[in-house]
Design an enzyme around this catalytic site. Structure first.
Site, PDB file in Angstrom:
ATOM      1  N   GLY A 145       0.828  -1.187   0.000  1.00 29.36           N
ATOM      2  CA  GLY A 145       0.000   0.000   0.000  1.00 29.36           C
ATOM      3  C   GLY A 145       0.867   1.244   0.000  1.00 29.36           C
ATOM      4  N   ASP A 146       0.622   2.137   0.947  1.00 31.95           N
ATOM      5  CA  ASP A 146       1.398   3.374   1.043  1.00 31.95           C
ATOM      6  C   ASP A 146       2.355   3.349   2.230  1.00 31.95           C
ATOM      7  OD1 ASP A 146      -0.632   3.363   2.902  1.00 31.95           O
ATOM      8  OD2 ASP A 146      -0.871   5.546   2.884  1.00 31.95           O
TER       9      ASP A 146
END
Length: 587
Positions: A506-507
């Protein structure tokens, strides 16, 4: 069902059996008239050797017919010389018993392919059956018949039969076999003119020596043929030895029959002279024949090895591999194959070079491992010292130096650069994030474990983008991916080579800092946060989005496992987010 060789069933074998029967009968008549003392057992008996040599050239199912023909011929010879029937009938049966036993013991399969004495083991089998077992068994029966029918002493009759028949089989069987096979003619035809001249000269010298020893010398010179026999065995091999023994035998028999030569000096009794001559010829035969047989086997082995080496060199010269012969001292003795491709040198240039100059310590270690464990192949991968960065693979095995020792090793070397690059690419892809090119979770954890195992001073920072989900929702995943790539590049620009940066998913990112102090680590994380937030990120179509990150940092306490360290850094990250984002928090 056994497959029968067509050549062994040729109709001409009937003629060969008849010729053998007639020939053995003529030899029997000749020897009975010349060397039969008191009308009893002949002192020399080559007749059975002709039957044995013929039988060894026939399939087994023809042996009974051959023995029947031989029995008829031997009986006829006895009737011609002795006149009365009982003795010829009995002795003929003993002769066929002898031939049958020798045929059974010697077999015929190997002879048809390789000759009577292809190797020392076959020679020992021949000496045992033809020189001992067959004449001894037949001699037991023949001596009994001679005692009953001729009123001779049993021991004396057995001794004469055993010696005359054993000597006849030993001397004449190899000669008759070679003659029937056409070996002598083929032997001479295969010789170069100079070699042929040498054969004729040595055989002529043998004949001259035999004439001098048995006809011309006034003193016993029986030792002379032995020295010459060794020379003949070395130079002319088995065929020359057979012919030389026959020449000496003919000279000795002919001289002894007329009372000439050294044997009458030994004993005035003709039978004892015949015994001494037989012992002498047997000793001469057993001196030269084993030597010539062993040398012939060694020459055949040498020829096969030379042929194998030539084939190996041909394969190596056409192969993309390199074959190295390495001495026990670790120096290259010889090389063949694609040496120019792998090492940039001709094969001759590699001879004498140390392994360390070809493949460094890895190749040397592989060679030593092979010497320490003979019989096992040791496989290593290494890069050549010189040239472009490539990977080579070597399979190394020790070669014997005799008595269980290792005299060196042989190695086959091939270029595995393409395979190695593929393996490395697969390994990297398994540890690399496909979007950003950073380490993925597995790769980062592996790097972290190595750092902790090395007891390095370690800090871990967990990094998360602030408000990343609205960017994905508003502008799409392509815009989100562009932001992730740009953030990874901005963080990576401030990371040293010994440190590690990974994307956990993800981030979320993770940063490993090695051998950094607490204050410096916090300063670096603050600089990274400032670098990321310094300017917005272009997401296409003239659109720009502002970005920032939150960072949680933890220092390894020297005891805790990697999972606990990451958990503390993650807790610090969430503390930074709770405190307003775009900041660094330390656990």
């Amino acid at each position: 069902m056994a497959r029968r060789c067509p050549s062994l069933d040729h109709p001409r074998h009937t003629g060969a059996m008849l010729a053998a029967g007639i020939g053995s009968a003529l030899l029997a008549i000749l020897t009975l008239r010349l060397v039969s003392h008191d009308g009893a057992i002949a002192a020399v008996w080559p007749a059975n050797a002709l039957l044995l040599a013929t039988g060894l050239r026939l399939p087994r199912h023809r042996w009974p017919t051959l023995l029947a023909i031989g029995y008829a011929g031997s009986t006829a010879a006895g009737l011609v010389v002795r006149g009365s029937a009982p003795v010829p009938l009995a002795f003929a049966a003993c002769n066929m018993l002898e031939v049958g036993l020798a045929l059974f013991g010697l077999r015929a399969a190997a002879l048809r392919r390789e000759g009577l004495l292809p190797d020392p083991a076959a020679m020992i089998r021949f000496l045992g059956w033809a020189g001992l077992i067959a004449p001894a068994v037949s001699g037991v029966v023949a001596a009994g018949a001679a005692t009953l029918l001729l009123d001779t002493g049993y021991v004396r009759a057995f001794r004469v039969w055993f010696l005359s028949d054993g000597l006849g089989l030993l001397i004449f069987t190899p000669i008759f076999v070679s003659q029937l096979r056409g070996d002598y003619a083929g032997w001479l035809r295969s010789c170069a003119p100079a070699r042929r001249l040498e054969c004729v000269a040595l055989l002529a010298l043998t004949a001259l020596t035999a004439v001098i020893v048995f006809w011309g010398a006034e003193r016993p010179l029986l030792f002379l043929p032995f020295a010459l026999m060794m020379l003949v065995a070395f130079r002319l091999g088995q065929r020359g030895t057979q012919v030389s023994v026959l020449i000496v035998a003919l000279a000795g028999i002919s001289a002894t029959l007329v009372g000439r030569g050294p044997l009458p000096l030994v004993s005035p009794v003709p039978l004892e002279q015949a015994h001494y001559l037989q012992f002498y010829l047997a000793t001469l035969l057993l001196t030269g024949l084993p030597v010539s047989t062993a040398l012939g086997a060694r020459r055949a082995l040498t020829a096969r090895l030379a042929e194998s080496e030539a084939m190996l060199r041909l394969l190596a010269s056409r192969s993309a591999d390199v074959l190295l012969h390495i001495g026990a001292d670790g120096q290259c003795r010889a090389a063949d194959g694609a040496t120019m491709t792998l090492f940039g040198r001709a094969p001759a240039d590699l001879a004498g070079m140390a392994l360390s100059a070809l493949g460094g310590d890895l190749l040397v270690e592989g060679h030593r491992a092979a010497l320490s464990e003979p019989g096992r192949f040791h496989q290593i991968e290494f890069s050549p010292v010189e040239g472009e960065a490539r990977w080579l693979e070597a399979a190394i095995c020790a070669v014997s130096a005799g008595e269980g020792g290792a005299g060196g090793s042989v190695a086959t070397i091939r270029d595995v650069t393409a395979r190695k690059r593929t393996e490395l690419a697969l390994s990297r892809s398994a540890r690399t994030d496909s979007l950003t090119g950073l380490l993925n979770r597995a790769g980062f954890l592996e790097r972290l474990d190595r750092a902790l195992a090395a007891h390095a001073r370690v800090h871990v920072a967990m990094i998360d983008l602030d408000r990343f989900k609205p960017i994905n929702d508003r502008h799409g995943h392509a815009a989100g991916d562009a932001v992730l790539v740009e953030v990874a590049a901005r963080i990576g620009a401030l990371v040293r080579g010994e440190d590690a940066l990974g994307r956990f998913g993800g981030d979320e990112f993770a940063l490993l800092l090695i051998e950094e102090g607490e204050e410096r680590s916090q300063s670096l994380c603050a600089a990274i946060a400032a670098q990321v937030a310094a300017r917005p990120v272009a997401i296409g179509a003239g659109l720009w989005v502002p970005i920032s990150i939150s960072c949680g940092m933890a220092r390894h306490d020297g005891m805790e496992p990697a999972a606990a360290l990451l958990a503390r850094a993650d807790a610090a990250l969430y503390a930074a987010k709770r405190n307003g984002r775009n900041q660094v928090s330390a656990a």
